[in-house]
Design a protein around this motif. Structure first.
Motif, PDB file in Angstrom:
ATOM      1  N   THR A   1     -12.486  -0.356  -8.713  1.00 35.79           N
ATOM      2  CA  THR A   1     -12.284  -0.870 -10.353  1.00 35.79           C
ATOM      3  C   THR A   1     -11.765   1.012 -10.579  1.00 35.79           C
ATOM      4  N   ILE A   2     -12.597   1.903 -10.308  1.00 36.75           N
ATOM      5  CA  ILE A   2     -11.980   3.354 -10.701  1.00 36.75           C
ATOM      6  C   ILE A   2     -11.014   4.541  -9.664  1.00 36.75           C
ATOM      7  N   LEU A   3     -10.570   3.387  -9.281  1.00 35.46           N
ATOM      8  CA  LEU A   3      -9.380   3.989  -8.200  1.00 35.46           C
ATOM      9  C   LEU A   3      -7.842   3.212  -8.652  1.00 35.46           C
ATOM     10  N   MET A   4      -8.232   2.272  -9.735  1.00 36.39           N
ATOM     11  CA  MET A   4      -7.448   1.630 -10.142  1.00 36.39           C
ATOM     12  C   MET A   4      -6.664   2.738 -11.317  1.00 36.39           C
ATOM     13  N   GLY A   5      -7.549   2.614 -11.966  1.00 38.88           N
ATOM     14  CA  GLY A   5      -7.207   3.301 -13.147  1.00 38.88           C
ATOM     15  C   GLY A   5      -6.660   5.161 -12.826  1.00 38.88           C
ATOM     16  N   LYS A   6      -6.266   5.188 -11.427  1.00 41.87           N
ATOM     17  CA  LYS A   6      -5.595   6.553 -10.748  1.00 41.87           C
ATOM     18  C   LYS A   6      -4.904   6.805 -10.446  1.00 41.87           C
ATOM     19  N   SER A   7      -4.612   5.316 -10.407  1.00 42.52           N
ATOM     20  CA  SER A   7      -3.545   5.088  -8.909  1.00 42.52           C
ATOM     21  C   SER A   7      -1.882   4.924  -9.964  1.00 42.52           C
ATOM     22  N   GLU A   8      -1.633   5.321 -11.349  1.00 42.23           N
ATOM     23  CA  GLU A   8      -0.594   6.324 -11.770  1.00 42.23           C
ATOM     24  C   GLU A   8      -0.179   6.994 -11.984  1.00 42.23           C
ATOM     25  N   SER A   9      -0.380   7.903 -10.314  1.00 47.75           N
ATOM     26  CA  SER A   9      -0.167   9.176  -9.902  1.00 47.75           C
ATOM     27  C   SER A   9       1.126   9.371 -10.309  1.00 47.75           C
ATOM     28  N   ALA A  10       2.100  10.299 -10.156  1.00 44.16           N
ATOM     29  CA  ALA A  10       3.000  10.714 -10.117  1.00 44.16           C
ATOM     30  C   ALA A  10       3.860  11.032  -9.212  1.00 44.16           C
ATOM     31  N   ASN A  11       3.297  11.643  -8.499  1.00 41.03           N
ATOM     32  CA  ASN A  11       2.802  12.420  -6.931  1.00 41.03           C
ATOM     33  C   ASN A  11       3.312  11.195  -6.361  1.00 41.03           C
ATOM     34  N   ARG A  12       3.804  11.260  -5.488  1.00 39.18           N
ATOM     35  CA  ARG A  12       4.234   9.816  -4.227  1.00 39.18           C
ATOM     36  C   ARG A  12       3.926   9.763  -3.323  1.00 39.18           C
ATOM     37  N   ILE A  13       3.018  11.527  -2.713  1.00 41.65           N
ATOM     38  CA  ILE A  13       2.700  11.257  -1.274  1.00 41.65           C
ATOM     39  C   ILE A  13       0.878  11.114  -1.879  1.00 41.65           C
ATOM     40  N   GLU A  14       0.130  11.554  -3.196  1.00 40.71           N
ATOM     41  CA  GLU A  14      -1.056  10.568  -3.983  1.00 40.71           C
ATOM     42  C   GLU A  14      -1.484   9.724  -3.972  1.00 40.71           C
ATOM     43  N   LYS A  15       0.165   8.774  -4.687  1.00 38.43           N
ATOM     44  CA  LYS A  15      -0.106   7.399  -5.214  1.00 38.43           C
ATOM     45  C   LYS A  15      -0.216   6.678  -3.797  1.00 38.43           C
ATOM     46  N   LYS A  16       0.732   7.686  -2.534  1.00 36.93           N
ATOM     47  CA  LYS A  16       0.043   5.812  -1.147  1.00 36.93           C
ATOM     48  C   LYS A  16      -0.516   6.901  -0.970  1.00 36.93           C
ATOM     49  N   ILE A  17      -1.511   8.245  -0.904  1.00 39.14           N
ATOM     50  CA  ILE A  17      -3.498   7.668  -0.137  1.00 39.14           C
ATOM     51  C   ILE A  17      -4.136   6.910  -1.125  1.00 39.14           C
ATOM     52  N   ILE A  18      -3.485   6.833  -2.810  1.00 41.05           N
ATOM     53  CA  ILE A  18      -4.751   6.752  -3.915  1.00 41.05           C
ATOM     54  C   ILE A  18      -4.507   4.488  -3.318  1.00 41.05           C
ATOM     55  N   GLU A  19      -3.129   4.122  -2.791  1.00 40.50           N
ATOM     56  CA  GLU A  19      -2.646   2.534  -2.562  1.00 40.50           C
ATOM     57  C   GLU A  19      -3.192   2.882  -0.799  1.00 40.50           C
ATOM     58  N   GLU A  20      -3.408   3.862  -0.356  1.00 41.14           N
ATOM     59  CA  GLU A  20      -4.396   3.281   1.173  1.00 41.14           C
ATOM     60  C   GLU A  20      -5.653   2.994   0.816  1.00 41.14           C
ATOM     61  N   THR A  21      -6.014   3.773   0.310  1.00 38.62           N
ATOM     62  CA  THR A  21      -7.410   3.962   0.310  1.00 38.62           C
ATOM     63  C   THR A  21      -7.750   2.700  -0.799  1.00 38.62           C
ATOM     64  N   PHE A  22      -7.207   2.024  -1.933  1.00 38.34           N
ATOM     65  CA  PHE A  22      -7.525   1.043  -1.934  1.00 38.34           C
ATOM     66  C   PHE A  22      -7.997   0.085  -0.953  1.00 38.34           C
ATOM     67  N   VAL A  23      -6.874  -0.239  -0.392  1.00 42.53           N
ATOM     68  CA  VAL A  23      -6.705  -1.496   0.290  1.00 42.53           C
ATOM     69  C   VAL A  23      -7.983  -1.139   1.255  1.00 42.53           C
ATOM     70  N   SER A  24      -8.069   0.333   1.821  1.00 42.43           N
ATOM     71  CA  SER A  24      -9.318   0.095   2.781  1.00 42.43           C
ATOM     72  C   SER A  24     -10.684  -0.174   2.189  1.00 42.43           C
ATOM     73  N   ILE A  25     -10.728   0.286   0.765  1.00 45.39           N
ATOM     74  CA  ILE A  25     -11.989  -0.410  -0.417  1.00 45.39           C
ATOM     75  C   ILE A  25     -12.269  -1.907   0.236  1.00 45.39           C
ATOM     76  N   ILE A  26     -10.790  -2.485  -0.393  1.00 56.32           N
ATOM     77  CA  ILE A  26     -10.738  -3.366  -0.178  1.00 56.32           C
ATOM     78  C   ILE A  26     -10.860  -4.517   0.766  1.00 56.32           C
ATOM     79  N   SER A  27     -10.489  -3.890   2.119  1.00 52.46           N
ATOM     80  CA  SER A  27     -11.152  -4.626   3.131  1.00 52.46           C
ATOM     81  C   SER A  27     -12.512  -3.970   3.747  1.00 52.46           C
ATOM     82  N   ALA A  28     -12.586  -3.398   3.338  1.00 50.78           N
ATOM     83  CA  ALA A  28     -14.189  -3.038   3.821  1.00 50.78           C
ATOM     84  C   ALA A  28     -15.501  -3.829   2.605  1.00 50.78           C
TER      85      ALA A  28
END
Length: 178
Positions: A96-123
């Motif tokens: 839930t906290i990470l969702m608020g960070k997903s609006e990053s302008a940095n493409r690489i950072e946004k990808k890392i955040i999205e992949e982290t979110f997916v891994s959190i959901i998987s776990a």
């Protein structure tokens, strides 16, 4: 023998509920998790990631339960139920906290955040499944079925640990990029 048949029927029902219901379908989240394991340049899944996150946990659990005949008591399953419930709660809050960070302008950072979110959901989903399996361990009386549940629960436990380590590393990268 009838307990084994009922266990198989129950497993099939759970499988249908998790993978065939349009509103739940865990297959899409599994596909997204496999995308986390792909190389950005070659677009292929890292074989090493498949080994470490999927195959090794299963092999290690099978070795512990079937080859080394580790005899785990029901109290361990009860403890795991509590641990998985806590992991589920913590990861859900973190997602839930990470969702608020997903609006990053940095493409690489946004990808890392999205992949982290997916891994959190998987776990989180794995924690839920492991909780159900560890509860089943305490109520099942057929020894072979209990061993299969133990093997599955331990496999999922090792997978969760690997995903949590991945999440910690990715969170550190996100933190350091600020």
């Amino acid at each position: 023998m009838t307990d084994l048949i009922w266990a198989i029927i129950s497993a099939l029902i759970v499988f249908i509920m998790f993978f065939c219901n349009r509103k739940v379908r865990l297959g899409s989240s599994i596909r997204q998790q496999f995308k986390v394991f792909t190389n950005d340049k070659s677009k292929k899944i890292y074989f090493w990631d498949l080994l470490c996150f999927l195959l090794f946990p299963i092999i290690l659990s099978a070795i512990l339960i079937f080859a080394l005949r580790i005899n785990l008591q029901d109290t361990v399953a009860e403890t795991l139920t509590t641990v998985f419930s806590l992991i589920f709660t913590i990861l859900f809050g973190f997602a839930t906290i990470l969702m608020g960070k997903s609006e990053s302008a940095n493409r690489i950072e946004k990808k890392i955040i999205e992949e982290t979110f997916v891994s959190i959901i998987s776990a989180t989903v794995l924690s839920l499944i492991a909780t159900i399996m560890s509860i089943c361990i305490t109520v099942v009386s057929v020894d072979m079925v209990k061993k299969v549940f133990w093997c599955g629960t331990l496999s999922i436990s090792f997978m969760i640990v690997m995903l949590i380590l991945l999440i910690i590393k990715r969170s550190f990268v996100i933190y350091c990029s600020k």
